[in-house]
Design a protein around this motif. Structure first.
Motif, PDB file in Angstrom:
ATOM      1  N   PHE A 145       6.626  -6.403  10.068  1.00 21.33           N
ATOM      2  CA  PHE A 145       7.799  -5.689   9.562  1.00 21.33           C
ATOM      3  C   PHE A 145       7.763  -4.253  10.071  1.00 21.33           C
ATOM      4  O   PHE A 145       6.718  -3.773  10.519  1.00 21.33           O
ATOM      5  CB  PHE A 145       7.823  -5.766   8.034  1.00 21.33           C
ATOM      6  CG  PHE A 145       8.294  -7.099   7.531  1.00 21.33           C
ATOM      7  CD1 PHE A 145       7.459  -8.217   7.558  1.00 21.33           C
ATOM      8  CD2 PHE A 145       9.596  -7.273   7.058  1.00 21.33           C
ATOM      9  CE1 PHE A 145       7.897  -9.464   7.126  1.00 21.33           C
ATOM     10  CE2 PHE A 145      10.038  -8.514   6.609  1.00 21.33           C
ATOM     11  CZ  PHE A 145       9.185  -9.603   6.642  1.00 21.33           C
ATOM     12  N   PRO A 146       8.917  -3.543  10.009  1.00 18.28           N
ATOM     13  CA  PRO A 146       8.950  -2.165  10.523  1.00 18.28           C
ATOM     14  C   PRO A 146       7.950  -1.280   9.775  1.00 18.28           C
ATOM     15  O   PRO A 146       7.642  -1.508   8.606  1.00 18.28           O
ATOM     16  CB  PRO A 146      10.387  -1.712  10.230  1.00 18.28           C
ATOM     17  CG  PRO A 146      11.173  -2.959  10.048  1.00 18.28           C
ATOM     18  CD  PRO A 146      10.222  -3.981   9.495  1.00 18.28           C
ATOM     19  N   ASP A 147       7.455  -0.251  10.471  1.00 19.93           N
ATOM     20  CA  ASP A 147       6.594   0.740   9.805  1.00 19.93           C
ATOM     21  C   ASP A 147       7.346   1.330   8.619  1.00 19.93           C
ATOM     22  O   ASP A 147       8.545   1.596   8.707  1.00 19.93           O
ATOM     23  CB  ASP A 147       6.227   1.868  10.776  1.00 19.93           C
ATOM     24  CG  ASP A 147       5.256   1.369  11.837  1.00 19.93           C
ATOM     25  OD1 ASP A 147       5.094   2.063  12.868  1.00 19.93           O
ATOM     26  OD2 ASP A 147       4.706   0.253  11.658  1.00 19.93           O
ATOM     27  N   GLY A 148       6.628   1.482   7.500  1.00 17.61           N
ATOM     28  CA  GLY A 148       7.263   2.093   6.332  1.00 17.61           C
ATOM     29  C   GLY A 148       8.045   1.111   5.480  1.00 17.61           C
ATOM     30  O   GLY A 148       8.609   1.471   4.460  1.00 17.61           O
ATOM     31  N   PHE A 149       8.099  -0.162   5.901  1.00 14.08           N
ATOM     32  CA  PHE A 149       8.759  -1.174   5.063  1.00 14.08           C
ATOM     33  C   PHE A 149       8.060  -1.177   3.718  1.00 14.08           C
ATOM     34  O   PHE A 149       6.837  -1.089   3.652  1.00 14.08           O
ATOM     35  CB  PHE A 149       8.643  -2.530   5.747  1.00 14.08           C
ATOM     36  CG  PHE A 149       9.488  -3.612   5.138  1.00 14.08           C
ATOM     37  CD1 PHE A 149       8.942  -4.523   4.242  1.00 14.08           C
ATOM     38  CD2 PHE A 149      10.841  -3.713   5.442  1.00 14.08           C
ATOM     39  CE1 PHE A 149       9.718  -5.516   3.680  1.00 14.08           C
ATOM     40  CE2 PHE A 149      11.623  -4.710   4.877  1.00 14.08           C
ATOM     41  CZ  PHE A 149      11.057  -5.613   3.993  1.00 14.08           C
ATOM     42  N   LEU A 150       8.840  -1.253   2.634  1.00 15.29           N
ATOM     43  CA  LEU A 150       8.276  -1.075   1.293  1.00 15.29           C
ATOM     44  C   LEU A 150       8.029  -2.418   0.623  1.00 15.29           C
ATOM     45  O   LEU A 150       8.956  -3.214   0.473  1.00 15.29           O
ATOM     46  CB  LEU A 150       9.235  -0.232   0.435  1.00 15.29           C
ATOM     47  CG  LEU A 150       8.707   0.246  -0.916  1.00 15.29           C
ATOM     48  CD1 LEU A 150       7.539   1.228  -0.719  1.00 15.29           C
ATOM     49  CD2 LEU A 150       9.833   0.903  -1.722  1.00 15.29           C
TER      50      LEU A 150
ATOM     51  N   LEU B  47      17.134  -3.444   6.519  1.00 13.67           N
ATOM     52  CA  LEU B  47      16.361  -3.888   5.354  1.00 13.67           C
ATOM     53  C   LEU B  47      15.134  -2.998   5.204  1.00 13.67           C
ATOM     54  O   LEU B  47      14.319  -2.905   6.123  1.00 13.67           O
ATOM     55  CB  LEU B  47      15.956  -5.353   5.528  1.00 13.67           C
ATOM     56  CG  LEU B  47      15.237  -5.993   4.344  1.00 13.67           C
ATOM     57  CD1 LEU B  47      16.139  -6.020   3.115  1.00 13.67           C
ATOM     58  CD2 LEU B  47      14.771  -7.409   4.684  1.00 13.67           C
ATOM     59  N   LYS B  48      15.006  -2.356   4.052  1.00 13.53           N
ATOM     60  CA  LYS B  48      13.982  -1.316   3.896  1.00 13.53           C
ATOM     61  C   LYS B  48      12.803  -1.747   3.033  1.00 13.53           C
ATOM     62  O   LYS B  48      11.778  -1.075   2.979  1.00 13.53           O
ATOM     63  CB  LYS B  48      14.631  -0.070   3.270  1.00 13.53           C
ATOM     64  CG  LYS B  48      15.724   0.503   4.156  1.00 13.53           C
ATOM     65  CD  LYS B  48      16.514   1.593   3.467  1.00 13.53           C
ATOM     66  CE  LYS B  48      15.702   2.849   3.321  1.00 13.53           C
ATOM     67  NZ  LYS B  48      15.363   3.457   4.633  1.00 13.53           N
ATOM     68  N   GLY B  49      12.939  -2.868   2.358  1.00  8.09           N
ATOM     69  CA  GLY B  49      11.832  -3.282   1.502  1.00  8.09           C
ATOM     70  C   GLY B  49      12.095  -4.607   0.824  1.00  8.09           C
ATOM     71  O   GLY B  49      13.203  -5.159   0.898  1.00  8.09           O
TER      72      GLY B  49
END
Ligand SMILES: OC[C@H]1NNC[C@@H](O)[C@@H]1O
Ligand SMILES: [Ca+2]
Length: 447
Positions: A9-14, A395-397
Motif C-alpha cells: 500500500f502507499p507510504d503513510g496508508f493508515l 484511498l488513505k486508510g
C-alpha cells in the motif's frame, strides 16, 4: 484461488480497527451517564435476538487500558471509536457530565501514549433517550442538539483527535430504526423516515460548521455502501436494482455531495416524500474533508412491489460464500464501489472506516482462535482495496470491523466480527489468527 503476488500500500496508508460505544463499553449509566435510546430499546422484551443488552458488552469502559494494549500488540496505527453522547450530556442537551468527558480523555491519553491515532465518531446510533423522547431525529431541532454536542467535544477533546466523523451510517438509522423498526427507536413510518434522514444530514452539516469554527484536524461522514446487481436482465429487476441503489447508496451521498436527493426516492415514497427547503439543501453541501466508507457485501435485487421502498428484495446467489450475517462474500464489489464514489462525487479522499466479517469462530484453544475464513475475507478485501488504489482512488486508510467481538445490535452477541475474541463469561480477550494476519499486513504495509 487466492492471488499469491505480494502487494504494497502507499507510504503513510493508515491501518486501524473500529468499534462503537454502545457495542463495546458497557457501564451505560456509570459516573453520571444518562440512558441512550439503545439502552432503552435493548431492554424492551424481544428487541434483541439473544436477549442481549449493552449493559456489560466488552466492559471496555473499565478495561480500555487492556484493550489499548491489545491494539499495540496488533500494531494498529489508528483506532476508530465513537463517543456516547449521553455520557457527555446525560439529558442530551444543557448540563455536561465531567466524568463522561474524563473517560474519553483517559482513553485518548492511552491511545496517544501508544502512538495510535484516534478517529472519533460523534454519533454511532446511541441517541440520548431524553432527546428520543422529544422526537429524536424526527424533530427538526435535532440538528441543533447535535451541533451543540459536537461543539463541546471539539472544544474539550479537539486537541487529542486528528480524525473526526460526524455520523456513522445514517442510512441504517433510517432503514432499521424508522422503516423496519428493528433498531432503536423501533418505528415503522414512511412519514418520519425522510425527515429523519434529512435532519441527520442537517446535523452533519451543522457539526462540520461547528468544527470549522473551533475544531482541529479533519472531519468526515461515514456511510455504508452496498453495490446493487439485478437478479435478471428483465426491466423489472433492472428498475428494482436502480431503486435499491438510489435508496441505499445515493440517498445520503447525493444529499451532501450534490445538494439533492435522487428522484427515485420521491417516486417510491410518493405522498410521504416531503418538500425540502432549498436553504436546507444548500446547508447540506457544507464541504467536509474525507468520506468514510463501510463495506461488507453486495446485494442482487429483484422486483418486489409488495415491499416498502425500495420495492426490491435480495436474491441468494447459488454457489456463493456467505457470512453469518447472510452477507455474500464479494470483494470485487469493494473495488467497484470505491470507483463509483470517485467518479460520481469528485474523487474525495476516502477511508474504508469498516470492513470485516462475522463467522462462527471456535472457542479459544491453547491461546489460539483459528478463523481461516475471516483471514481469507480480509485478504480478498485488502486486495480489492489495493486494486482501487491502482485504479486511482484516493484511498488513505483501512479500519477493520471490529477490534473485538461485541454487541451486534438487534442480533446480540452471537455474531462475532472481532480480530480479537471476547469470552463474555470471563471477559478474557484472545487474539484470533485473523488478528495476527492483520498485524503482519500492517507491519508489511501490504500482503
Ligand atoms: O454489522 C456490522 C457493523 N456494521 N456497521 C455498523 C456497526 O455498528 C456494525 O456492528
Ligand atoms: Ca496515503
Amino acid at each position: 484461488m487466492t492471488d499469491s503476488s505480494s502487494i504494497r500500500f502507499p507510504d503513510g496508508f493508515l491501518w486501524g480497527a473500529a468499534t462503537s460505544a454502545y457495542q463495546v463499553e458497557g457501564s451505560p449509566l456509570a459516573d453520571g451517564a444518562g440512558p441512550s435510546n439503545w439502552h432503552h430499546f435493548s431492554h424492551q422484551p424481544d428487541a434483541i435476538a439473544d436477549g442481549g443488552t449493552g449493559d456489560v458488552a466488552c466492559d471496555h469502559y473499565r478495561r480500555y487500558e487492556e484493550d489499548v494494549a491489545l491494539m499495540r500488540q496488533l500494531g494498529l496505527q489508528a483506532y476508530r471509536f465513537s463517543v456516547s453522547w449521553s455520557r457527555i450530556l446525560p439529558e442530551g442537551r444543557g448540563r455536561i457530565n465531567p466524568a463522561g468527558l474524563d473517560f474519553y480523555r483517559r482513553l485518548l491519553d492511552r491511545l496517544l501514549e501508544a502512538g495510535i491515532q484516534p478517529c472519533a465518531t460523534l454519533f454511532h446510533w446511541d441517541l440520548p433517550q431524553a432527546l428520543q423522547e422529544q422526537g429524536g431525529w424526527a424533530n427538526r431541532d435535532s440538528a441543533n442538539w447535535f451541533a451543540d454536542y459536537a461543539h463541546i467535544l471539539f472544544r474539550e477533546l479537539g486537541d487529542k483527535v486528528p480524525l473526526w466523523a460526524t455520523l456513522n451510517e445514517p442510512w441504517v438509522v433510517v432503514n432499521d430504526g424508522y422503516m423496519h423498526g428493528v433498531h432503536a427507536p423501533g418505528h415503522r413510518s414512511l412519514d418520519e423516515a425522510p425527515w429523519v434522514a434529512h435532519n441527520l444530514l442537517r446535523a452533519h452539516a451543522l457539526g462540520v460548521q461547528a468544527f470549522r469554527a473551533d475544531g482541529q484536524g479533519q472531519i468526515g461522514l461515514v456511510v455504508n455502501l452496498e453495490p446493487k446487481y439485478a437478479a435478471s436482465v428483465g426491466p423489472d429487476d433492472a428498475a428494482a436494482m436502480s431503486r435499491a441503489h438510489a435508496y441505499m447508496n445515493r440517498w445520503f451521498l447525493d444529499g451532501v455531495m450534490l445538494g439533492s436527493y435522487p428522484d427515485e426516492l420521491a417516486e417510491m415514497f410518493g405522498q410521504h416524500w416531503p418538500r425540502f427547503d432549498l436553504a436546507d439543501m444548500a446547508l447540506l453541501l457544507e464541504p467536509f474533508d474525507f468520506l468514510g466508507i463501510n463495506y461488507y457485501t453486495r446485494s442482487v435485487n429483484r422486483d418486489a412491489p409488495q415491499n416498502p421502498p425500495p420495492h426490491a428484495e435480495s436474491v441468494r446467489q447459488e454457489g456463493a460464500e456467505y457470512t453469518e450475517m447472510g452477507w455474500e462474500v464479494f470483494p470485487e464489489g469493494l473495488t467497484r464501489t470505491l470507483q463509483w464514489v470517485k467518479q460520481r462525487y469528485g474523487d474525495p479522499p476516502i477511508y474504508i472506516t469498516e470492513n470485516g466479517a462475522a463467522f462462527a469462530d471456535p472457542p479459544a484453544h491453547n491461546g489460539r482462535v483459528a478463523d481461516p475464513r475471516r483471514v481469507e475475507y480480509l485478504r480478498g478485501h485488502l486486495r480489492a482495496a489495493h486494486e482501487a488504489i491502482r485504479l486511482g482512488v484516493n484511498l488513505k486508510g483501512y479500519f477493520a470491523w471490529s477490534l473485538l467481538d461485541n454487541f451486534e445490535w438487534s442480533l446480540g452477541y452471537a455474531k462475532t466480527f472481532g480480530l480479537v475474541q471476547v469470552d463474555f463469561s470471563s471477559q478474557r480477550r484472545t487474539i484470533k489468527d485473523s488478528g495476527y494476519f492483520y498485524r503482519d499486513v500492517i507491519a508489511r504495509n501490504g500482503l
